[in-house]
Write an enzyme that holds these catalytic residues in place. Structure first.
Site, PDB file in Angstrom:
ATOM      1  N   ARG A   1       3.011   3.559   5.782  1.00 57.48           N
ATOM      2  CA  ARG A   1       2.842   2.166   5.868  1.00 57.48           C
ATOM      3  C   ARG A   1       4.013   1.352   5.157  1.00 57.48           C
ATOM      4  O   ARG A   1       4.952   1.996   4.644  1.00 57.48           O
ATOM      5  CB  ARG A   1       1.437   1.907   5.610  1.00 57.48           C
ATOM      6  N   ASP A   2       3.645   0.056   5.455  1.00 60.42           N
ATOM      7  CA  ASP A   2       4.818  -0.663   4.546  1.00 60.42           C
ATOM      8  C   ASP A   2       4.582  -0.723   3.240  1.00 60.42           C
ATOM      9  O   ASP A   2       4.662  -2.091   2.568  1.00 60.42           O
ATOM     10  CB  ASP A   2       4.755  -2.237   5.261  1.00 60.42           C
ATOM     11  N   GLU A   3       4.626   0.158   2.530  1.00 58.38           N
ATOM     12  CA  GLU A   3       4.476   0.199   1.030  1.00 58.38           C
ATOM     13  C   GLU A   3       5.156   1.260   0.235  1.00 58.38           C
ATOM     14  O   GLU A   3       6.566   0.845  -0.386  1.00 58.38           O
ATOM     15  CB  GLU A   3       3.149   0.529   0.753  1.00 58.38           C
TER      16      GLU A   3
ATOM     17  N   HIS B   1      -2.209  10.337   0.866  1.00 56.72           N
ATOM     18  CA  HIS B   1      -2.497   9.695  -0.592  1.00 56.72           C
ATOM     19  C   HIS B   1      -2.667  10.393  -1.519  1.00 56.72           C
ATOM     20  O   HIS B   1      -3.953  10.680  -1.797  1.00 56.72           O
ATOM     21  CB  HIS B   1      -3.292   8.264  -0.399  1.00 56.72           C
TER      22      HIS B   1
ATOM     23  N   GLU C   1      -6.499   8.493   0.850  1.00 53.19           N
ATOM     24  CA  GLU C   1      -6.477   7.304   0.015  1.00 53.19           C
ATOM     25  C   GLU C   1      -7.935   7.021  -0.348  1.00 53.19           C
ATOM     26  O   GLU C   1      -8.303   6.804  -1.701  1.00 53.19           O
ATOM     27  CB  GLU C   1      -5.914   6.008   0.411  1.00 53.19           C
TER      28      GLU C   1
ATOM     29  N   ASP D   1      -1.333   6.243  -9.559  1.00 50.01           N
ATOM     30  CA  ASP D   1      -1.335   7.673  -8.660  1.00 50.01           C
ATOM     31  C   ASP D   1      -0.577   8.654  -9.356  1.00 50.01           C
ATOM     32  O   ASP D   1      -0.992   9.900  -9.497  1.00 50.01           O
ATOM     33  CB  ASP D   1      -0.787   7.138  -7.604  1.00 50.01           C
TER      34      ASP D   1
ATOM     35  N   ASP E   1       3.062   6.097  -3.225  1.00 48.02           N
ATOM     36  CA  ASP E   1       1.555   6.090  -3.017  1.00 48.02           C
ATOM     37  C   ASP E   1       1.369   6.765  -1.643  1.00 48.02           C
ATOM     38  O   ASP E   1       0.188   7.434  -1.380  1.00 48.02           O
ATOM     39  CB  ASP E   1       0.947   4.739  -3.094  1.00 48.02           C
TER      40      ASP E   1
ATOM     41  N   TRP F   1      -2.939   2.370 -15.095  1.00 49.41           N
ATOM     42  CA  TRP F   1      -1.342   2.283 -14.569  1.00 49.41           C
ATOM     43  C   TRP F   1      -0.478   2.296 -15.531  1.00 49.41           C
ATOM     44  O   TRP F   1       0.540   3.295 -15.879  1.00 49.41           O
ATOM     45  CB  TRP F   1      -1.561   1.083 -13.591  1.00 49.41           C
TER      46      TRP F   1
END
Length: 532
Positions: free
Chosen positions: A117-119, A406, A385, A126, A113, A179
């Site tokens: 960042r922390d992902e 994103h 995003e 997506d 995604d 999803w």
């Protein structure tokens, strides 16, 4: 000096005071620390990590570094460029470049995604909304073959629900509309774009379990949206059975095609029949006599119409009536879109099908909020995003979830290639090709565009321009394929190929005149069509 500590921090944006904006990185440090060895000048580069950034802060040196002292190394899976697009609007060309860079930043083994960042998770929603754009941009069949194993083997629950993220992580859910549907949609895209039935055969048992899950968790062919719905939409309901039912129809219709493709006619018939039942349920429950699409709560929104037209859920005789209400939903937003994850991939195609091509171009070319081109105007280099990640009058959105790389909004690239340039497959694997550029009214939209795609069958190209003198289309069709070419023409008799009347040209056959297009069948080769 030996032992001198140098700290390099990364950020996507700057604060108003010129310092780097890192609050949106959440727990991610995005920081590299080096201790100098006191020897001659050398290059330092971190190992075993990557960063998503537009700005770099260097501290700890005893001199001011030059901009050229910092070089960004681009890291992504090795996917050759396959698609090109440009047009007469420079902002759109930059938008296309941004979709490509967003893809590069997120296609590192897994379609993530966001890279900063922390992902950095392989979110399935997506991936499915962006997959066709991704495959037009870069040669991705190997990449998605690997990821479909992550999706269908690693992220399926025992009850058949597919996960929000693949490879699976324990903090997410399963079975959510848009999803979980990535299982069917992305396998179908592999079949459509590459004619690949191997991945379909491999994952077909998982897809059967998913379809059973959908059937068990739906009521009379109607279903809800699960956790996310029309995520990040700006108006209209986020959650609605109108949205969930439309997506249920989408997966079921595609599943029928996949069953047919791998020689399972009984399954294909079952899913075709089921799809028709879902279509009937959609019309019965949500399409009102006056042409509005409204759910049981009395709510409506652009996404309802985007899905209804985009997925061909509107009965043929009622399209004009329903289109009027679609236009009204856009007028409510002052001629701007308000769609989220589930509506945005369909909205321009839906307006095209609704006979509102000028409005589709208006949404593409808007450069005020909310729009694709506003991001470009304020200096974005990748896709955001959120539509409102940063606004000149408001600043930053909620830093708890505000990525500036994103790719999901880059799904507009599919409309640019397939409708503006006009290149698409007519059946699996580009054995048959469609060249059908969609033009706005004179004085609106674009004056020229060109696209090319290195398909699995070879390079396909379409380049058109229009002026007071008329319309010109150059098309390249690869060997061992054929194409249906749509030439905009009020009068089919005005069409020429290579300067000659079409009936004198070998390999070009006039088929019909359809909605202001002269339609021709051609074999492989290079063609130049002109019309008045």
């Amino acid at each position: 000096d030996k032992g001198q500590k140098v700290v390099v921090r990364h950020a996507e944006m700057l604060n108003p005071d010129g310092t780097i904006y890192t609050v949106n990185l959440r727990a991610a440090k995005a920081t590299d620390t080096f201790y100098l060895d006191g020897g001659p000048k050398r290059d330092y580069e971190p190992y075993f990590t990557f960063h998503g950034f537009q700005y770099v802060e260097v501290s700890g040196l005893d001199y001011k570094p030059e901009p050229a002292d910092v070089v960004g190394i681009v890291v992504h899976s090795d996917l050759p460029r396959t698609g090109l697009f440009d047009c007469s609007e420079p902002l759109v060309n930059k938008l296309v470049e941004n979709t490509l860079w967003g893809q590069k930043g997120n296609f590192l083994d897994v379609p993530t995604d966001c890279p900063q960042r922390d992902e950095r998770a392989g979110w399935t929603g997506d991936a499915q909304v962006f997959m066709k754009t991704a495959c037009f941009n870069m040669d991705s069949p190997g990449f998605f073959t690997k990821w479909l194993t992550d999706l269908c083997d690693d992220s399926q629950r025992e009850d058949g629900g597919l996960g929000d993220v693949a490879p699976h992580v324990n903090i997410v859910g399963f079975g959510n509309t848009g999803w979980a549907d990535a299982g069917v949609v992305c396998n179908w895209q592999m079949y459509q774009l590459y004619g690949d039935t191997r991945v379909v055969r491999r994952h077909y048992p998982a897809l059967l379990r998913y379809m059973d899950y959908l059937e068990r968790t739906s009521k009379e062919f109607v279903r809800g949206t699960g956790a996310y719905g029309d995520w990040l939409r700006l108006a209209g309901p986020q959650h609605s059975e109108a949205i969930g039912t439309a997506y249920y129809f989408y997966s079921t219709r595609l599943m029928a095609e996949l069953a047919e493709a791998i020689g399972k006619p009984d399954d294909a018939q079952k899913y075709r029949r089921q799809a028709e039942n879902i279509r009937a349920a959609f019309v019965k429950n949500f399409l009102k006599e006056d042409g509005r699409i409204v759910d049981a709560k009395g709510e409506t929104g652009q996404t309802f119409y985007a899905l209804a037209f985009g997925l061909d859920l509107v009965p043929e005789g009622r399209r004009a009536q329903v289109a009027e209400h679609f236009v009204k939903e856009i007028e409510k937003q002052d001629g701007h879109l308000a769609t989220g994850f589930l509506g945005t991939p369909f909205v321009l195609f839906a307006l095209e099908k609704a006979g509102q091509i000028d409005l589709a171009y208006q949404l593409l070319l808007n450069d005020t909020y909310p729009s694709w081109l506003l991001q470009v105007k304020v200096g974005s280099t990748t896709m955001w995003e959120r539509w409102d990640g940063w606004l000149p009058d408001k600043g930053f959105q909620d830093p708890g979830m505000n990525s500036f790389n994103h790719y999901w909004l880059g799904c507009v690239g599919q409309w640019l290639q397939c409708s503006v340039a006009g290149i698409d497959t007519d059946g699996p694997g580009f054995a048959r090709i469609t060249i059908r550029p969609v033009l706005a009214s004179s004085g609106k939209g674009l004056n020229s565009a060109r696209g090319s795609y290195d398909s699995i069958r070879g390079r396909i190209a379409s380049q058109w321009s229009r002026s007071e003198d008329g319309f010109r289309l150059n098309a390249v069709i690869p060997a061992n394929t054929g194409a249906t070419v749509y030439v905009p023409a009020k009068d089919p008799a005005s069409v020429r190929e290579g300067g000659q009347a079409v009936d004198r040209v070998a390999g070009v056959k006039f088929l019909r005149h359809e909605k202001d297009y002269a339609v021709f069948e051609v074999g492989s080769g290079q063609y130049t069509f002109t019309s008045r």
